[in-house]
Structures are given as C-alpha cells and as structure tokens.
Scaffold this motif. Structure first.
Motif, short mmCIF file in Angstrom:
data_model
loop_
_atom_site.label_atom_id
_atom_site.label_comp_id
_atom_site.label_asym_id
_atom_site.label_seq_id
_atom_site.Cartn_x
_atom_site.Cartn_y
_atom_site.Cartn_z
N GLU A 4 52.83 32.28 7.35
CA GLU A 4 52.52 33.49 6.60
C GLU A 4 53.38 34.68 7.00
O GLU A 4 53.51 35.64 6.23
N LEU A 5 53.96 34.63 8.18
CA LEU A 5 54.75 35.75 8.66
C LEU A 5 56.25 35.44 8.70
O LEU A 5 57.01 36.14 9.36
N ALA A 6 56.66 34.41 8.01
CA ALA A 6 58.07 34.03 7.99
C ALA A 6 58.92 35.20 7.51
O ALA A 6 58.61 35.86 6.51
N GLY A 7 59.99 35.49 8.25
CA GLY A 7 60.88 36.57 7.90
C GLY A 7 60.44 37.94 8.34
O GLY A 7 61.12 38.94 8.07
N MET A 8 59.31 38.02 9.05
CA MET A 8 58.77 39.31 9.48
C MET A 8 58.99 39.51 10.98
O MET A 8 59.08 38.56 11.74
N PHE A 27 51.23 34.85 15.95
CA PHE A 27 52.29 35.38 15.09
C PHE A 27 53.53 34.51 15.15
O PHE A 27 54.18 34.25 14.12
N LEU A 28 53.89 34.04 16.34
CA LEU A 28 55.04 33.14 16.46
C LEU A 28 54.81 31.85 15.69
O LEU A 28 55.71 31.34 15.00
N ALA A 29 53.60 31.32 15.79
CA ALA A 29 53.28 30.08 15.08
C ALA A 29 53.35 30.26 13.57
O ALA A 29 53.59 29.30 12.84
N GLU A 30 53.14 31.50 13.12
CA GLU A 30 53.19 31.78 11.68
C GLU A 30 54.58 32.20 11.21
O GLU A 30 54.74 32.66 10.09
N GLY A 31 55.57 32.09 12.09
CA GLY A 31 56.94 32.31 11.67
C GLY A 31 57.53 33.67 11.96
O GLY A 31 58.68 33.93 11.59
N ALA A 32 56.78 34.55 12.63
CA ALA A 32 57.31 35.89 12.92
C ALA A 32 58.25 35.86 14.11
O ALA A 32 58.22 34.96 14.95
N LYS A 33 59.08 36.88 14.17
CA LYS A 33 59.84 37.18 15.37
C LYS A 33 59.07 38.29 16.08
O LYS A 33 58.69 39.28 15.45
N VAL A 34 58.83 38.13 17.38
CA VAL A 34 57.90 39.02 18.08
C VAL A 34 58.54 39.64 19.31
O VAL A 34 59.09 38.93 20.17
N VAL A 231 40.43 36.96 17.61
CA VAL A 231 41.02 38.27 17.36
C VAL A 231 42.39 38.11 16.70
O VAL A 231 42.74 38.86 15.79
N ALA A 232 43.15 37.12 17.14
CA ALA A 232 44.46 36.88 16.56
C ALA A 232 44.35 36.53 15.07
O ALA A 232 45.21 36.92 14.27
N GLU A 233 43.33 35.80 14.71
CA GLU A 233 43.12 35.44 13.30
C GLU A 233 42.89 36.69 12.47
O GLU A 233 43.41 36.83 11.35
N ALA A 239 48.03 41.72 9.16
CA ALA A 239 49.50 41.69 9.16
C ALA A 239 50.09 41.20 7.85
O ALA A 239 51.23 41.52 7.52
N THR A 240 49.32 40.43 7.10
CA THR A 240 49.86 39.78 5.90
C THR A 240 49.54 40.54 4.63
O THR A 240 48.77 41.50 4.60
N ASP A 241 50.12 40.06 3.57
CA ASP A 241 49.91 40.67 2.25
C ASP A 241 48.49 40.45 1.74
O ASP A 241 48.09 41.07 0.76
N ARG A 242 47.74 39.60 2.41
CA ARG A 242 46.33 39.41 1.99
C ARG A 242 45.53 40.70 2.12
O ARG A 242 44.51 40.86 1.45
#
Length: 269
Positions: A4-8, A27-34, A231-233, A239-242
C-alpha cells in the motif's frame, strides 16, 4: 502484504523500539522507504540494517529543532521526497506517589520531547508536503492524554497537548492537502512504562510493572493484549489514501479502554 505504501517515503521518530519500531517494520513491509529517527543509535541502526536499502537511521533528538529539521532534510535527500511523517518519539515522566511529592523536575525534558518534538516534526514535514502535493502527518499521543488519572502528571499533560496541537495543525494545513491525525495507544507493552518508575520502584520493578499491567487489563473491555502491530495497522490506515477524507481525528488504539467502564459479561439469549 499489499504494498500500500509502494513509492512513498516515510519518517518515523522513535523508530528504534516499541511502537515506533512496529510502525517502521510495517511501513517497510508495505513498500515504503523509511527514515528512522532516534537517540538509540545501536537499536536504530539494527532496525535500518534489517530494512536494507529502503531504510536509513539518523540520530535524532526530537527535542532539538535543528535535529528534526535535519532529519526531514536527510529523508528528502536520500529518498527523494516525503509523504508520511510519524511523530512517535516520546518519554514518560517519573511515577511519583502523589501530586504532593511531585517536584516537576522532568517537566522541561518531557515537554521538549513529547510536545516540541511533535510540533517541530509537524512543521518541518508540512513545509515540504505543502509544496509537493500534500501528505499525511501522524502524531502519537496516548490514552493518557484523553483520560484523567493520578500519577505521571507531566506525561498526561504532554499527550493532551499533542492532541490539541494536532487538531489545530489539521485545520491550518488542510488547505495544502496535508492531513494531520492522532493515534492514542493504550495498554501496549513498550519500554516507556518501565521508564516511568523511580529509582526506588526499579528495585521492585517486576511487582511494579505487573501491578500496572493488571490494572490496565482490568480497565480494558477487549481482553486480548494489544501490540505494537495493532498501532502500526492504525498508522498504516492514516498513511494511505484510504483516509484521504480524514483529518483532525484522534483514534484510540486501546481495546476499548476510553469507551467506558468494563461490564460483567452476559450470556446471549
């Protein structure tokens, strides 16, 4: 994971342990750079190493505005932008026997970390986001900032301030497409509770922590234990467009604690 966070790009302060680490890993698991900001160098570097090229640690004392500004700049320089800011770093105040025994010696340091750190992080992240299409700022408060109670008075006051500041910032920054929301965790086992013990309490730490944890369980409608992953969920949602139409809110992640008193179970008819 759904990426869900790919490219973010995200920043998580206090990301070396506890709730912050849980958010970093999700966040890392969802594709973000952190970008991880923390004062715990060894732990922070370890978390970043586990994240590979998508994670970077930067020593950051959020009570120092210059360091917060540098953290934001480092994230933008390393990863090319900033879409999500999680102001999570915090500390507790000493647990005293009562208000009469409180000398407020830790007031400045607690407020500097818990309140100024959030305010500076929100400001500096928003400066970038406002010029680059908006973003999401997630400030970590606590149910201690919602529910009154004895003990850790400075901590409770600081977390209440985070809530009020976040709502005010949400109103001001909405024009720029920057959303500001609060999470209020409760009953989540993290090292912060241990830090609230005085030197005298630390000698009896096992009994002290067991007593506090049991009180939390008794006050919690949902009987399963909360975790940093819970809490991360919630942070992922903000964090997402949802949550694109959600700003200025406070979401307790506490098993229902702030909803009201626990009732005795009844057998369904």
């Amino acid at each position: 994971m759904s990426e869900e966070l790919a490219g973010m790009v995200a920043i998580v302060t206090g990301g070396a342990s506890g709730i912050g680490r849980g958010i970093v890993e999700r966040f890392l698991a969802e594709g973000a750079k952190v970008m991880i900001g923390d004062v715990q160098d060894e732990l922070g570097s370890s978390v970043a190493d586990a994240g590979g090229d998508d994670a970077l640690f930067c020593h950051t004392d959020v009570g120092d505005q210059a360091q917060v500004c540098a953290l934001v700049g480092a994230a933008v320089e390393r990863f090319g932008g900033l879409h999500v800011m999680v102001n999570n770093a915090g500390r507790s105040s000493p647990l005293k026997k009562g208000l009469f025994d409180e000398d407020f010696a830790e007031f400045d340091s607690v407020m500097r970390t818990n309140v100024l750190g959030v305010m500076a992080g929100t400001r500096d992240a928003a400066r970038h986001m406002a010029q680059h299409g908006g973003g999401s700022i997630i400030n970590i408060s606590s149910i201690g900032g919602i529910l009154a109670g004895g003990g850790v008075a400075t901590y409770r006051a600081s977390k209440a301030a985070v809530i009020q500041f976040s709502k005010s910032a949400a109103i001001e920054l909405a024009h720029y497409g920057v959303r500001v929301n609060c999470l209020a965790p409760g009953n989540i086992p993290t090292p912060i509770l241990r830090s609230s013990a005085t030197e005298e309490d630390r000698e009896k730490l096992d009994r002290f922590e067991a007593r506090i944890r049991q009180t939390m369980r008794d006050d919690r409608p949902l009987k399963r234990e909360g975790t940093a992953d819970d809490v991360a969920e919630a942070a992922l949602y903000f964090a997402t467009d949802r949550s694109r139409y959600v700003t200025g809110t406070v979401l307790p992640v506490d098993g229902g604690t702030v909803a009201g008193k626990v009732m005795a179970p009844r057998t369904p008819r």
